[in-house]
Design a protein around this motif. Structure first.
Motif, short mmCIF file in Angstrom:
data_model
loop_
_atom_site.label_atom_id
_atom_site.label_comp_id
_atom_site.label_asym_id
_atom_site.label_seq_id
_atom_site.Cartn_x
_atom_site.Cartn_y
_atom_site.Cartn_z
N LEU A 116 0.84 -1.19 0.00
CA LEU A 116 0.00 0.00 0.00
C LEU A 116 0.88 1.24 0.00
N GLU A 117 0.44 2.26 -0.73
CA GLU A 117 1.17 3.53 -0.76
C GLU A 117 0.17 4.66 -0.96
N ALA A 118 0.32 5.71 -0.16
CA ALA A 118 -0.60 6.85 -0.26
C ALA A 118 0.21 8.14 -0.32
N LYS A 119 0.12 8.85 -1.43
CA LYS A 119 0.78 10.14 -1.59
C LYS A 119 -0.03 11.22 -0.87
N PRO A 120 0.57 12.40 -0.67
CA PRO A 120 -0.11 13.42 0.15
C PRO A 120 -1.53 13.75 -0.31
N MET A 121 -1.75 13.95 -1.60
CA MET A 121 -3.09 14.31 -2.06
C MET A 121 -4.05 13.14 -1.91
N HIS A 122 -3.56 11.92 -2.09
CA HIS A 122 -4.40 10.75 -1.85
C HIS A 122 -4.81 10.68 -0.38
N ARG A 123 -3.85 10.94 0.52
CA ARG A 123 -4.17 10.88 1.95
C ARG A 123 -5.16 11.97 2.34
N LEU A 124 -5.06 13.12 1.70
CA LEU A 124 -5.98 14.21 2.00
C LEU A 124 -7.43 13.81 1.74
N PHE A 125 -7.62 13.01 0.70
CA PHE A 125 -8.98 12.60 0.34
C PHE A 125 -9.29 11.16 0.78
N GLY A 126 -8.47 10.61 1.67
CA GLY A 126 -8.75 9.29 2.23
C GLY A 126 -8.54 8.15 1.26
N LEU A 127 -7.62 8.31 0.31
CA LEU A 127 -7.37 7.27 -0.69
C LEU A 127 -5.99 6.66 -0.52
N THR A 128 -5.76 5.56 -1.18
CA THR A 128 -4.46 4.93 -1.20
C THR A 128 -4.32 4.13 -2.49
N SER A 129 -3.11 3.64 -2.76
CA SER A 129 -2.85 2.80 -3.94
C SER A 129 -2.43 1.42 -3.46
N SER A 146 -1.95 -2.58 -10.44
CA SER A 146 -1.94 -1.41 -9.58
C SER A 146 -3.31 -0.79 -9.56
N LEU A 147 -3.86 -0.61 -8.37
CA LEU A 147 -5.14 0.05 -8.17
C LEU A 147 -4.86 1.40 -7.52
N ASP A 148 -4.77 2.44 -8.34
CA ASP A 148 -4.42 3.78 -7.87
C ASP A 148 -5.69 4.58 -7.61
N GLY A 149 -6.09 4.62 -6.33
CA GLY A 149 -7.24 5.45 -6.01
C GLY A 149 -8.42 4.69 -5.44
N ILE A 150 -8.16 3.84 -4.47
CA ILE A 150 -9.25 3.18 -3.74
C ILE A 150 -9.21 3.68 -2.30
N THR A 151 -10.30 3.55 -1.57
CA THR A 151 -10.35 4.05 -0.21
C THR A 151 -9.45 3.23 0.70
N ARG A 152 -9.04 3.85 1.82
CA ARG A 152 -8.16 3.15 2.75
C ARG A 152 -8.83 1.88 3.28
N HIS A 153 -10.10 1.97 3.61
CA HIS A 153 -10.81 0.80 4.12
C HIS A 153 -10.85 -0.30 3.05
N GLN A 154 -11.13 0.07 1.82
CA GLN A 154 -11.19 -0.89 0.73
C GLN A 154 -9.82 -1.54 0.51
N ALA A 155 -8.76 -0.74 0.59
CA ALA A 155 -7.41 -1.26 0.40
C ALA A 155 -7.04 -2.25 1.50
N ARG A 156 -7.36 -1.91 2.75
CA ARG A 156 -7.04 -2.82 3.86
C ARG A 156 -7.80 -4.14 3.71
N ARG A 281 5.52 2.91 7.29
CA ARG A 281 6.30 4.11 7.55
C ARG A 281 5.88 5.21 6.60
N GLY A 282 6.34 6.45 6.90
CA GLY A 282 6.13 7.56 5.98
C GLY A 282 5.31 8.68 6.58
N LEU A 283 5.75 9.92 6.33
CA LEU A 283 5.03 11.11 6.77
C LEU A 283 4.17 11.66 5.65
#
Length: 515
Positions: A116-129, A146-156, A281-283
């Motif tokens: 899983l990886e979430a860039k800043p703009m993805h995290r702002l809108f509750g998304l991840t890859s 690669s699924l770029d742009g699914i919700t954090r809950h969906q990704a988990r 990890r990651g800020l």
């Protein structure tokens, strides 16, 4: 079964799309992420117009930039509208594309990584890859889903589903995940002890100079540069060089520290219930990487020179089933720079050993010929550094001649000291079910590799090695790389290979008639 065959099979089953689970879409919030990409160019466009008026050149340049971002945003939006995915009983399927349609399918039992990886703009809108890797030996992106742009809950949920279905781990008897290591901000003291920050300073200065040059701006004519020249133009050259070195070192340390904070904030290494390891990890960019225990082949303790002097080290896993050795290094960092004892503790815990195999101190030393080779190579590097100012001095000015002999006077002891340090680092040995290899001076690396993971030996001998009775022998493992014992005596190296993995090398050895 090849990937192309998988694609044909998936295409053949696409007519039966009505059967099985329903197809899912990417999150509509991805549209907001795509639109946010335009904010920067539009803001820059507005500021430029406000400051310069309607300067034609600026308008053309920024207009082109905005059009480029519009095209990129349009492509991303089209991906949002056309991408579909689902998980069936034994496969992950992905459809995408409008004009050029793609339908890919990967068997669940061939999945090697779910990250899983979430860039800043993805995290702002509750998304991840979510990225699914199959371990294929190819750089092609088609070997990954690669699924770029699914919700954090969906990704988990999707990650847990895939891990459960592939049966990646062994039974551990754990009722919950176990934390092996987590962030300790006392480790921040090790952050400046890398050369990457200093390198970033030079890269940044070079990039800025290039941009100004492309804009027809001479950096030496800027007001701030002129002001510095007026204030400090009369100081001695040596003092100016010293100040520049100090400023570069301070800036490099600041960049290294900032990079450490960004990369390792929220760090946690866990052993999950199925036996796999998860590194989070990651800020700004949040990352989650999973390593299957059954694919773990060993560990590597890295000690760059400055970090080693401070008693620190970093730890990486050696895992098979990834696409290449570069991906192995980028994905398998188990710890940030930490105290060496902490790195060894984590290594022992990950390998389920009482003591880390990399703590083996009685490594077999190499012959003195290996020391001579390191001294000679160091002198070969020093020679042109001395010869260039010497030649220019004989041609132009005697000052450069003095520079040359001073460089040689200082450089020769430094070369000998570094060569001796590199020689002392050389060593190899066997500890239980691991072979241990150590080498390096600027970045000393100690590798503990499972002996049953070695599938072959790679032996190389240069002309000068043959003259000195030396060879370099490397243990190769599937999908991991080659770990080399450098400049070892011929008989010692072959005996080590035979002891580490009996009978693997024997069929390829030609014995002399004398026996």
């Amino acid at each position: 079964m090849s990937h192309d065959t998988e694609q044909r099979e998936a295409t053949g089953t696409s007519n039966d799309a009505a059967e099985g689970p329903e197809w899912s879409r990417l999150s509509p919030r991805l549209l907001l992420v795509n639109l946010s990409m335009l904010a920067g160019p539009l803001a820059l466009f507005a500021v430029t117009v406000a400051l310069t008026g309607a300067d034609l050149q600026a308008l053309i340049s920024l207009g082109s930039l905005v059009i480029t971002f519009l095209v990129i945003t349009g492509i991303s939006t089209m991906r949002l509208l056309t991408t579909r995915f689902r998980v069936t009983g034994d496969r992950v399927e992905l459809r995408s594309g409008l004009l050029f349609r793609s339908h890919r399918s990967v068997p669940v039992d061939r999945i090697r990584s779910v990250d899983l990886e979430a860039k800043p703009m993805h995290r702002l809108f509750g998304l991840t890859s979510l990225r699914i890797g199959t371990g294929e030996q190819s750089s092609s992106s088609s070997r990954k889903l690669s699924l770029d742009g699914i919700t954090r809950h969906q990704a988990r949920e999707l990650r847990r589903l895939l891990i459960d279905r592939r049966g990646s781990g062994r039974a551990t008897g754990q009722d919950e995940d176990v934390t092996i290591a987590e962030m300790d901000w006392a480790w921040l003291r090790y952050a400046p002890l890398t050369v990457w920050g200093v390198g970033s300073v030079f890269v940044g200065v070079g990039t800025a100079y290039r941009i100004l040059h492309e804009m027809k701006v001479d950096p030496l004519e800027l007001g701030i540069v002129k002001d510095i020249e007026d204030r400090f133009g009369s100081v001695p050259l040596w003092f100016g060089v010293l100040v520049a070195v100090v400023i570069t070192a301070v800036a490099g340390a600041a960049i290294s520290t900032a990079t450490f904070v960004d990369a390792w904030t929220n760090y946690r290494l866990e052993r999950e219930q199925d036996g796999s390891f998860r590194i989070r990890r990651g800020l700004l960019i949040s990352r989650s990487v999973t390593i299957e225990e059954r694919r773990l082949r060993g560990v590597e303790v890295a000690e760059p020179m400055l970090l080693r002097w401070a008693g620190g080290a970093s730890l990486s896993a050696i895992a098979s089933g990834l696409s290449n050795s570069d991906e192995n290094r980028s994905r398998c960092s188990l710890t940030p720079p930490v105290p060496r004892d902490e790195a060894l503790r984590v290594a022992a815990t990950v390998l389920a050993e009482e003591q880390s195999p990399t703590e083996l101190t009685e490594l077999v030393p190499h012959s003195r010929a290996a020391l001579r080779r390191r001294i000679n190579r160091g002198l070969l590097v020093l020679a042109p550094v001395v010869a260039i100012p010497l030649g220019l001095g004989l041609w132009l000015t005697p000052v450069l001649v003095h520079t040359a002999w001073i460089t040689a006077l200082v450089g020769i002891p430094v070369v000998i000291a570094l060569a001796n340090d590199a020689y002392r680092a050389l060593g190899h040995g066997i500890r239980d079910r691991y072979l241990v290899v150590r080498a390096g001076t600027f970045a000393r690396r100690t590798v503990a590799l499972q002996r049953d993971g070695v599938i072959g030996w790679n032996i190389t001998r240069s002309y000068f090695q043959r003259r000195n009775g030396l060879l370099t022998i490397g243990a190769t493992t599937a999908g991991v790389g080659c770990y080399k014992v450098r400049d070892v005596s011929l008989g010692v190296g072959l005996a080590y290979a035979e002891e580490a993995v009996p009978k693997l090398l024997a069929p390829f050895i030609e014995r002399s008639p004398r026996g």
